[in-house]
Design a protein around this motif. Sequence first.
Motif, mmCIF file in Angstrom:
data_model
loop_
_atom_site.group_PDB
_atom_site.id
_atom_site.type_symbol
_atom_site.label_atom_id
_atom_site.label_comp_id
_atom_site.label_asym_id
_atom_site.label_seq_id
_atom_site.Cartn_x
_atom_site.Cartn_y
_atom_site.Cartn_z
ATOM 1 N N VAL A 240 -5.339 73.185 8.111
ATOM 2 C CA VAL A 240 -4.497 71.882 8.736
ATOM 3 C C VAL A 240 -4.519 72.164 10.506
ATOM 4 N N PHE A 241 -4.097 73.166 10.743
ATOM 5 C CA PHE A 241 -4.226 73.571 12.272
ATOM 6 C C PHE A 241 -5.437 74.163 12.802
ATOM 7 N N GLY A 246 -11.627 71.252 11.435
ATOM 8 C CA GLY A 246 -11.527 70.101 11.655
ATOM 9 C C GLY A 246 -9.924 69.684 12.021
ATOM 10 N N GLY A 247 -9.083 70.567 11.796
ATOM 11 C CA GLY A 247 -7.642 70.614 12.170
ATOM 12 C C GLY A 247 -7.202 70.502 13.185
ATOM 13 N N ASP A 248 -6.199 70.079 13.751
ATOM 14 C CA ASP A 248 -5.777 69.889 15.072
ATOM 15 C C ASP A 248 -4.554 71.147 15.414
ATOM 16 N N LEU A 250 -2.758 70.945 17.990
ATOM 17 C CA LEU A 250 -1.707 70.339 18.677
ATOM 18 C C LEU A 250 -0.652 69.553 17.324
ATOM 19 N N LEU A 251 -1.122 69.573 16.404
ATOM 20 C CA LEU A 251 -0.036 68.863 15.313
ATOM 21 C C LEU A 251 0.883 70.001 15.093
ATOM 22 N N HIS A 254 3.329 69.481 17.586
ATOM 23 C CA HIS A 254 4.171 68.403 17.541
ATOM 24 C C HIS A 254 5.201 68.554 16.541
ATOM 25 N N LEU A 255 4.849 69.237 15.206
ATOM 26 C CA LEU A 255 6.066 69.624 14.216
ATOM 27 C C LEU A 255 6.879 70.599 14.684
ATOM 28 N N PHE A 258 9.292 69.020 17.374
ATOM 29 C CA PHE A 258 10.060 68.132 16.744
ATOM 30 C C PHE A 258 11.302 68.764 16.445
ATOM 31 N N GLY A 316 -2.503 69.266 26.491
ATOM 32 C CA GLY A 316 -3.661 68.292 26.073
ATOM 33 C C GLY A 316 -3.294 67.214 25.417
ATOM 34 N N VAL A 317 -2.124 66.742 25.273
ATOM 35 C CA VAL A 317 -1.461 65.456 24.850
ATOM 36 C C VAL A 317 -1.939 64.402 25.998
ATOM 37 N N SER A 318 -2.052 63.193 25.354
ATOM 38 C CA SER A 318 -2.627 62.180 26.208
ATOM 39 C C SER A 318 -1.845 61.920 27.394
ATOM 40 N N ASP B 121 0.778 59.828 20.860
ATOM 41 C CA ASP B 121 -0.110 60.977 21.615
ATOM 42 C C ASP B 121 -1.329 60.614 21.018
ATOM 43 N N TYR B 122 -1.663 60.680 19.652
ATOM 44 C CA TYR B 122 -3.071 60.620 18.906
ATOM 45 C C TYR B 122 -3.827 59.376 19.391
ATOM 46 N N ARG B 125 -4.937 59.152 23.099
ATOM 47 C CA ARG B 125 -5.963 60.353 23.819
ATOM 48 C C ARG B 125 -7.323 59.906 24.223
ATOM 49 N N TYR C 67 -5.006 62.955 9.615
ATOM 50 C CA TYR C 67 -6.461 63.338 9.141
ATOM 51 C C TYR C 67 -6.850 62.294 8.491
ATOM 52 N N TYR C 71 -10.747 61.521 9.577
ATOM 53 C CA TYR C 71 -11.981 61.811 8.664
ATOM 54 C C TYR C 71 -11.854 61.054 7.512
ATOM 55 N N LYS C 176 -15.023 68.351 6.539
ATOM 56 C CA LYS C 176 -13.487 68.025 6.695
ATOM 57 C C LYS C 176 -13.039 67.599 5.281
ATOM 58 N N ILE C 179 -10.063 69.785 4.858
ATOM 59 C CA ILE C 179 -8.646 69.208 5.258
ATOM 60 C C ILE C 179 -8.088 68.399 4.264
#
Lengths: 553, 130, 249
Positions: A240-241, A246-248, A250-251, A254-255, A258, A316-318, B121-122, B125, C67, C71, C176, C179
């Motif tokens: 997941v991270f 493929g995980g993020d 930054l997620l 965020h969690l 939070f 790297g947040v927008s 945010d997502y 980006r 996700y 994906y 993916k 995930i």
Amino acid sequence: MSTIVSLPDQTTAALPKRTYINNEHGILSWLLTADHKRIAMLYLVSITFFFFVGGFFAGMVRLELLTPAGDLMAADTYNKMFTMHGIVMIFLFLVPSVPATLGNFLIPIMIGAKDLAFPKINLLSWYLYMIGGIFVLTTLVLGGVDTGWTFTTPLSTHYLNTHVVTTATAIFIAGFSSIFTGLNFIVTIHRMRAPGMTWFRLPLFVWSNYAASVLMVLGTPVLAIAIVLVALERTIGIGVFDPTKGGDPLLFQHLFWFYSHPAVYIMILPGFGVISEVISTFSRKRVFGYTAVAFSSVAIAVFGFFVWAHHMFIMGVSNYSALVFSLLTMLVAVPSAIKIFNWSFTMQKGSITFETPMLYAFGFIGLFTIGGLTGVFLGALGMDVMLTETYFVVAHFHFVMVGGMLMAFLAGIHFWWPKLTGRMYPESVSKLAAIITFVGFILTFFPQFVVGYLGMPRRYHAYPPEFQVLNVLSTAGATVLGVGYMLPLLYLAWSLKYGAIAGNNPWQATGLEWQIQSPPLTENFLETPIVDHEAYDYEWLERKTERELQYVG
Amino acid sequence: MSDQVKTNNNLKPVDADQGNLDMHDAPNVMNPEHVAHHIVSPTVYLMIFGVLMVGTALTAGMAYVPLGAFNAPVAIAIACTKAVFVVLFFMHVKYSSKLVKLTVSAGFFTFLVLCMMSLLDYVSRAWGRW
Amino acid sequence: MSLASTITHPPEPEIHASHDVHEHPFYQKHHFETAEQQREAASFGMWLFLLTEIMFFGGLFFAYLLYRNWYYDAFVSASNSINMVMGLVNTIVLIGSSFTMAMAVWSAEVRNKKLLQIFLLATVVLGFAFLGIKSGEYYDKFAEHHVPGASFDIHDFVHPQPGTDEKALSVDMANKTQIFFSLYFAMTGVHALHMIIGIAILIGLLWYSRSGIYTEGYVQPIENFGLYWHFVDIVWIFLFPLLYLINRH
């Protein structure tokens, strides 16, 4: 206007025969107790222990930074030191500090209840805290952890070979202790108030603990799930991270934030409550703008959930969301400033006396204002990009947490010590300790603002030689600060046996907790009190005292 | 045993809003959050069970109907409706105090804050996949 | 609803004749003024606990939301590879167990011990049925190398079985799917953990119900456990369409 009340004569005071302390005897009567006052004392002992454990790591960090070269310990040992300092101080000291000790002891009494709503869950929460603490100590024995207290992914999931999972378990368990404390407080404050104790008659200490409890209940589970996912990623490799799957990463941030941004309000809000009580009592005046102070606690709790990404500006947040979060961060400054203004106006034209808790409260107001204002600097997007990950952030955080919260905690401990134990501590030594703490604090952390502004990054064990002078000042200050914290431990322990008998209401304060004997009975009140006066009504107290004098005399 | 429910003499005095008027209950009478205890009848439970079964069939069936972008909203709408029925009747929120209603909504509100503020945010980006 | 929801009130709590002026039902703890205050406190406390549960699952649901949008193709293929019939049966089983739990609360309220025990037992049985079917699904995924980790294999998604109209994914997108399965196992796993804890408590309640305490006015434990059980049900009501039914046509 303030009402001038002379403090009662303490020479005639006597310890009550039956109290919550001598009600039962033996170690089991403490370990299996359901009495909120005894659980508060258990908490007090355990968080003091962990405070000095965390303080030891802080000492090691400062000692390493005495010289520019990394000569005392290797880089990864240093990493473990500051990580353990952060984890112990935040999860095992700051989060439970005021709520679990003073809050546990005082909230039921302040609202006129016999106990918290769920006494057994209260005890369970202490046990969970201790299990969490034991897991942290286990990590220490096994060789420590060096992720930093933030568990940043993918560092914590992929690149470190230290005991992340053990620490994660510790935080998960300690988190549930905090959830149960918060849950208990909310139910108690909603459901257990004595007749006549309306919401706007509650002491502000109760309001601010209520706001902190809401944050505990809503925020902590999100940290729990984030930590569980990190542990799963390390053990079985779910992705997941994990960016390679493929995980993020930054997620996770965020969690994590939070919870962890509201968590700083969990830490500071109960401190605000203590300061409201202390300032009002030693100014003999109702808190200026009671309603505004009460609602500012709630506002801080609500805004607290809308600002977390200001910890992530350079991650790297927008840009767009960074802008929004930066603007929202400014909102939190408003209720905090309301509090500072209202405390100042409470003191205006009050009959102020300089008792020890008041000295700590003065320290709090000054240091928290500096800490809060530098927080506004850091919340501003442009400044944050320059200052984040430098010692400026370290200094800001310690001004709020040590200068703010720890001062408030000590103010509270000194303020309610006579109620907790029935004894007074030596006046002059305690005032000296308050001043030493303040001086030591300024000396430790003010140079860090400068050194951070000059560009010294945090979390390195070596630094360029031109920063040495400021670092030596800081380390010297830490020594003074250490003395400032050892002193209360010594004289408070001394006072348990040799302190003067305090009497029921040594400060002439108005809270319900001061109208009963000290230390209180196990049942708190012989009969359920009926509240017929507003909070901080010193004229009511004066009339009551006069009546009692006539009646007895 | 169940006879006791039907007799009137074990009902506590209540006002028009089903608030408790029992005078031995002083703190709670003054507590505006107080609501008397209700028993929901098995008929209601059975009806809700039926509604949930229909919802389950509907959600499974709709998944096979090509609706393009609307498949997900339809599935979530059905799930939300089912959840609302469970919360209101099985969990008695319909008959509970305002405080409980507020608590339930606070939970979903905070969850929405988590989603919306993170999505902020997502979705924005420059390098995102959205 | 006025016809169906006949609102009645619980019977008067049993009163022990022992005390003098302060007559309290046997289950009232000393620090509460009235039994009613205790009941409301307990129920409110349970709701606050469920609030933390909402946020606990909330983190996972947000990860799913993110996700799934990133994906989508991988999520569709992976979702189609799990057994929809088993999921549907499990949904029916779990909603059924929620119904029996609601009936158990009602039985306690009308003080019928026999019915209470029957409904609690039915809830236990349905709970075990759910877990049994769930472990069947887990076994299939394990056999297909769809469990995230070292033995994860994307072969099924890059080369779908001939004869199905399943779309073949590129290797990159097929990776993916891991995930999806991470989230699938995390979400259903945490949900199953809640079920296991729930069943353990249920068995405890069943044991203590023999003495009849829950059917003499002390409805609180049954009622609060009911809240927990229904919450677990609600989580599944969302998990079923989100995990099994992303794009079945």
